[in-house]
Every structure is written in C-alpha cells, then in structure tokens.
Design a protein around this motif. Structure first.
Motif, PDB file in Angstrom:
ATOM      1  N   PRO A  77       0.797  -1.230   0.000  1.00 17.33           N
ATOM      2  CA  PRO A  77       0.000   0.000   0.000  1.00 17.33           C
ATOM      3  C   PRO A  77       0.832   1.283   0.000  1.00 17.33           C
ATOM      4  O   PRO A  77       0.305   2.356   0.284  1.00 17.33           O
ATOM      5  CB  PRO A  77      -0.776  -0.118   1.315  1.00 17.33           C
ATOM      6  N   GLY A 135       6.685 -11.219   3.050  1.00  9.19           N
ATOM      7  CA  GLY A 135       5.528 -10.521   2.491  1.00  9.19           C
ATOM      8  C   GLY A 135       5.692 -10.244   1.005  1.00  9.19           C
ATOM      9  O   GLY A 135       4.706 -10.163   0.264  1.00  9.19           O
ATOM     10  N   ASN A 139       3.271 -11.998  -1.740  1.00  5.46           N
ATOM     11  CA  ASN A 139       2.499 -10.957  -2.421  1.00  5.46           C
ATOM     12  C   ASN A 139       1.466 -10.308  -1.487  1.00  5.46           C
ATOM     13  O   ASN A 139       0.296 -10.143  -1.841  1.00  5.46           O
ATOM     14  CB  ASN A 139       1.799 -11.537  -3.665  1.00  5.46           C
ATOM     15  N   ILE A 140       1.924  -9.930  -0.303  1.00  6.15           N
ATOM     16  CA  ILE A 140       1.048  -9.293   0.688  1.00  6.15           C
ATOM     17  C   ILE A 140       1.103  -7.781   0.507  1.00  6.15           C
ATOM     18  O   ILE A 140       2.182  -7.192   0.465  1.00  6.15           O
ATOM     19  CB  ILE A 140       1.478  -9.690   2.116  1.00  6.15           C
ATOM     20  N   HIS A 141      -0.069  -7.158   0.433  1.00  8.22           N
ATOM     21  CA  HIS A 141      -0.157  -5.702   0.225  1.00  8.22           C
ATOM     22  C   HIS A 141      -1.027  -5.027   1.287  1.00  8.22           C
ATOM     23  O   HIS A 141      -1.565  -3.953   1.047  1.00  8.22           O
ATOM     24  CB  HIS A 141      -0.716  -5.404  -1.166  1.00  8.22           C
ATOM     25  N   MET A 142      -1.155  -5.636   2.439  1.00  4.93           N
ATOM     26  CA  MET A 142      -1.962  -5.077   3.521  1.00  4.93           C
ATOM     27  C   MET A 142      -1.050  -4.408   4.540  1.00  4.93           C
ATOM     28  O   MET A 142      -0.119  -5.043   5.055  1.00  4.93           O
ATOM     29  CB  MET A 142      -2.792  -6.174   4.182  1.00  4.93           C
ATOM     30  N   LEU A 143      -1.342  -3.142   4.869  1.00  5.77           N
ATOM     31  CA  LEU A 143      -0.496  -2.389   5.795  1.00  5.77           C
ATOM     32  C   LEU A 143      -0.447  -3.036   7.176  1.00  5.77           C
ATOM     33  O   LEU A 143       0.610  -3.054   7.815  1.00  5.77           O
ATOM     34  CB  LEU A 143      -1.015  -0.950   5.912  1.00  5.77           C
ATOM     35  N   TRP A 144      -1.583  -3.602   7.625  1.00  5.09           N
ATOM     36  CA  TRP A 144      -1.631  -4.157   8.974  1.00  5.09           C
ATOM     37  C   TRP A 144      -0.639  -5.303   9.141  1.00  5.09           C
ATOM     38  O   TRP A 144      -0.118  -5.516  10.250  1.00  5.09           O
ATOM     39  CB  TRP A 144      -3.046  -4.623   9.325  1.00  5.09           C
ATOM     40  N   TYR A 145      -0.362  -6.050   8.067  1.00  2.86           N
ATOM     41  CA  TYR A 145       0.593  -7.165   8.165  1.00  2.86           C
ATOM     42  C   TYR A 145       1.980  -6.643   8.515  1.00  2.86           C
ATOM     43  O   TYR A 145       2.628  -7.138   9.446  1.00  2.86           O
ATOM     44  CB  TYR A 145       0.632  -7.930   6.842  1.00  2.86           C
TER      45      TYR A 145
END
Length: 508
Positions: A77, A135, A139-145
């Motif tokens: 993000p 990540g 391919n993680i695009h979530m800020l919370w992660y």
C-alpha cells in the motif's frame, strides 16, 4: 593446585585464562548485537524501493498496469501520495513497541538466565525479520501485516540490549570501561553497515531477501548464543572485576564485612570474598525495583539526554538513505551504500568518546561537548553536504561521529557505571534494570524521531534538520547539572594535587 605453583606462574596462568574468557565474551556479545542491528537496517534501504519514480523505469512487457499508471513499480500500500506517513507508521510500530518493551525487558533480564533470554530473543527476532521479507514472496499488500510484524519484532528485540550490557558489565570493571565499551559498541554501526550492504544486494530485484537473509543470520546467532554464552566470571572460576574506584571498593568491603558471616570473612581480599560470597545463595542481593533504580544519581538526567540523542540518531538510521535518494538523486543501492559512512563515523565517535571520558573521568562533559559540536555540523551537512561526493563523504563521517558518540557512551559505559554505582553497595543486579530504563527512555526518542521526520519531510528536508538540531541542543542542556558537578570535582582534584605537591616540596 594454587599452592603448588610459584606465585608468578599462577598469576600468569590466571591472567591468561581470565583474559581469554573476557575476550571471548566481548567478541560473542559484539556479534550478538551486530545481528540485532543488522536486522533493523534493511527497512531504511528498502523504503526507496517501495515507492519510487516509475517514470524513470522501463515497464516490463508482461505488466498488467495501464499506460497512465505512474505507480506501477511501487509496492502497495506504499504506492499512495501519503507513502511517507505510511512508511513512518511502519517505523513507528517497531520503535514504540521497542520503547514500551524495553522498560519491561530489564525486569525480566534480572530474573531470568541471560543465555536463555538472549537466545529466545534472537530466534524470535530472526523469525519476524524474515516474515517481513516473506511478504514480498507471498504478495502481501496489507499495511496491517507489516505493522503487526514490526510490533512483534520491536518487542522481542528488547531482549538484546539490557542482556548484552549486563553480561559485559559482569565481566569488565570500571578501569578502562569507556574505551573497551566504546570499541565494543561499534557493533551498532557494524550491524547497520552490514544490514545496508546486505539489503542493497537485493533491493532492486527481490527486496524480500533483504530481510530474509539478515533474519536467518540472526536466528543462527541465537543458537550460537545458547551454546557458548557465559553470564558470570564466577561460573567458570574467573576473577570478578573491580567495579569502583578505591573509595568505592573500600565502601563495598566495609559493607561486606558488616553483612558477612561464615566463610566470607574480612580476612580475605575483597575480590576473593566477592567471588566466594556470590556463589552462596544466602547472600545473593535482591533485584532492584524500578523506582529504586531511578533514585541512582544521574539515571534521570542521562535517560532524558538519551531520549533526544537517540531521536537524532534513529532519524538518520531510518531516513538517511531516502534523504540521499531524494536530494542527491542516487539510486536506491547507492544511497544505501553511501549512508553506511554515517555509521563509519559512529564507530570513530564511540571509541573517541570512550577514550576521552576515561582519561578525563567526565562522561557528561564528553557527551555535552560532542552534542554542542554536532548541531552546526548537521546544519552544514544539509546545506553543503550534497555539493559533490567528497563533501558528502566527509560530512557524513563527521556527523556520524558527533551524533553517535554521546549515544554510544550513554548506552554503554554510563549505563554500566550507574548500574554498578557505589550507592548500590555491591548489588550488581541493578545493571539490567538501569540499562533498560536508560535505553527505554532513549527509545521513546527513537520512536518520535522517525515519526516526526515522516510528518515534517513533506514540508521540506530543511525543517527535518531544524528539528534534529533542536533535539540535539535539548540533549545538551539536560546534562548541565552533571557537567557542573564534574567541573567541581576536577577543581577539587586539582586543589588536592597542588596541596600534595606543596607539602612534598616544602616539608616542615
């Protein structure tokens, strides 16, 4: 065994054995904290890859983004216009968790075996550092992660500093503590340099490896720590160190005579008595309370000073590569490599601060002078530091020395001095708590600095440097009372020396 050897032979063998163990502990703890800092550094290098100017890059043939998409090369993000605030939030997640956890970590560090505590901390730190990099591959695009991983990593990394300082403090006395710890504290800069160089290898391609590789190395070092760390000299029959000056030793010896019964008699030397008594469960001192540690003279002043000193240092740690990338227009790898010169200066500054403070016996004065010099040098770096590569190299090294010198001295020699202060009457169990209080307070500044830089930098980098200079001046002002006390002590010492010289040259 001892009586069968000539005194000189026994002394050489004991000295050699003690020196070998002390050297190995110093080297092991150096590598331990090098790994901790190595795992923190990649985020500052990868920032410039998470959001960059895509118009200067050639779009891959198989890319699915539209032709008008100007953020196709960024990592969501962080592809939004508020990317600096988002990156600041990721930094702050780690630093706030680190600051909060540090106050608790020292309490656990006094009550748990350091070998287990450090080993578990390094294994978990390696895990969370690697998870941040994974990540990319997942391919993680979530800020919370990314925020959650940074919070967990910040908490487990608090196991490191109180533990390594306590371990070194257990093995080394006051004599040349400033110089020894100044050299030893270069692990911070060495870790930052290694973290930058390792991250730079993969930052332009698979940036996830910039985190996975340091994480794996940190976890492996945790296994080595579990196998080889020795907490106390007495555990391997080595001589306990001398923590105080002669006056302090006499005071501690008097206290030992008042409290000592049974085998710990006043007929023994103070070092032998301390070594023997430390093995008796009945005379083990209780761990000091949080408020008790705050009452030690100098703890509050140095803690607050470190808050502002660490604010400056960590702002450079997390934002310097991006500053160089934006202002000097180097590539992400070149900016990361050039930022390591700040840490090279930090190594020189830490050693210089330790050497000077040992020679003058003025920890606060040494810190204050370096802080005074750091303010104009940061101002000059912002205005002329990017006018040619030579200017940039020289200014980065000088700023690194002056900014990190006081920070290194307070977190090492000063913390060890206060943790073994004469007012504690030989209770060395305070060392971990005092270290945690000082570094925990400093970590509040470490959390504020990058956060403020993220909020202020959109208004211009000049304003970021004004903020850093203001923090540097406040750090200096907080030491004024201690500097005054050191000057008074120097004057008293000079008066005594002159009186002694007069008495020798003019006998009655």
């Amino acid at each position: 065994m001892r009586s069968s050897l000539a005194p000189g032979v026994w002394f050489l063998r004991t000295f050699s054995r003690d020196s070998w163990f002390r050297g190995s502990i110093l080297l092991l703890t150096f590598f331990i904290y090098t790994c901790y800092h190595m795992s923190r550094k990649p985020i500052s290098v990868v920032k410039s890859r998470l959001h960059q100017n895509c118009s200067e890059l050639v779009k891959p043939v198989n890319d699915s983004h539209s032709l008008n998409d100007t953020t196709w090369c960024d990592w969501a993000p962080f592809d939004k216009n508020n990317y600096k605030e988002l990156l600041g939030a990721v930094d702050n997640a780690f630093l706030v968790a680190y600051a909060i956890g540090m106050f608790i970590s020292g309490i656990f560090g006094e009550r748990l075996p350091l070998r287990y505590y450090l080993s578990a901390g390094m294994l978990l730190s390696g895990l969370f550092t690697s998870l941040f990099g994974l990540g990319y591959f997942w391919n993680i695009h979530m800020l919370w992660y990314f925020v959650l991983i940074q919070i967990c990593n910040g908490l487990v990394q608090t196991t490191g500093w109180p533990s390594v300082v306590t371990c070194v403090g257990n093995w080394f006395g006051k004599g040349k503590r400033g110089l020894i710890m100044g050299i030893w504290n270069s692990h911070t800069s060495v870790g930052n340099i290694l973290g930058s160089l390792i991250a730079g290898v993969w930052v332009n391609e698979q940036w996830g490896l910039s985190f996975v590789v340091p994480g794996a190395v940190t976890a492996a070092m945790g296994v080595i720590t579990f196998l080889f760390l020795i907490e106390y000299p007495e555990d391997v029959d080595c001589t306990a160190p001398q923590h105080h000056t002669s006056d302090g030793l006499e005071q501690n010896q008097d206290n030992a005579e008042d409290l000592g019964n049974g085998p710990c008699t006043n007929k023994e030397s103070s070092l032998e008595s301390a070594a023997r008594c430390s093995k008796e469960p009945s005379v083990q001192p209780a761990a000091i309370s949080f408020l008790g540690a705050l009452r030690i003279p100098g703890v509050v002043e140095f803690s607050l000073c470190l808050l502002f000193a660490k604010l400056v240092s960590y702002t450079f740690l997390y934002w310097l590569p991006l500053y160089i990338f934006n202002v000097a227009h180097f590539s992400a790898k070149q900016a990361g490599d050039l930022s390591t010169l700040f840490d090279v200066g930090g190594i020189m500054g830490g050693i210089m601060a330790g050497l000077i403070s040992d020679y003058t016996n003025g920890r606060a004065t040494t810190c204050c002078i370096m802080l005074i010099l750091a303010a104009p040098m940061m101002f000059l770096y912002n205005y002329i530091g990017q006018n040619g590569i030579t200017n940039s190299i020289v200014m980065l090294i000088i700023c690194g020395a002056l900014v990190n010198g006081p920070y290194a001295l307070i977190t090492t020699a000063v913390s060890a001095d206060l943790g073994t202060h004469q007012s504690l009457k030989g209770n060395a169990k305070a060392l971990s708590t005092v270290t945690a209080i000082i570094d925990g307070t400093g970590s509040i500044g470490a959390a504020l600095g990058p956060l403020l830089a993220g909020l202020i930098s959109p208004t211009g980098w000049n304003n970021v440097f004004y903020m850093l200079i203001s923090a540097d001046i406040l750090a200096c002002l907080l030491l004024c009372r201690l500097v005054y006390k050191e000057i008074i002590a120097w004057k008293s010492s000079l008066s005594r020396d002159r009186g002694s010289s007069f008495a020798l040259t003019h006998p009655r």
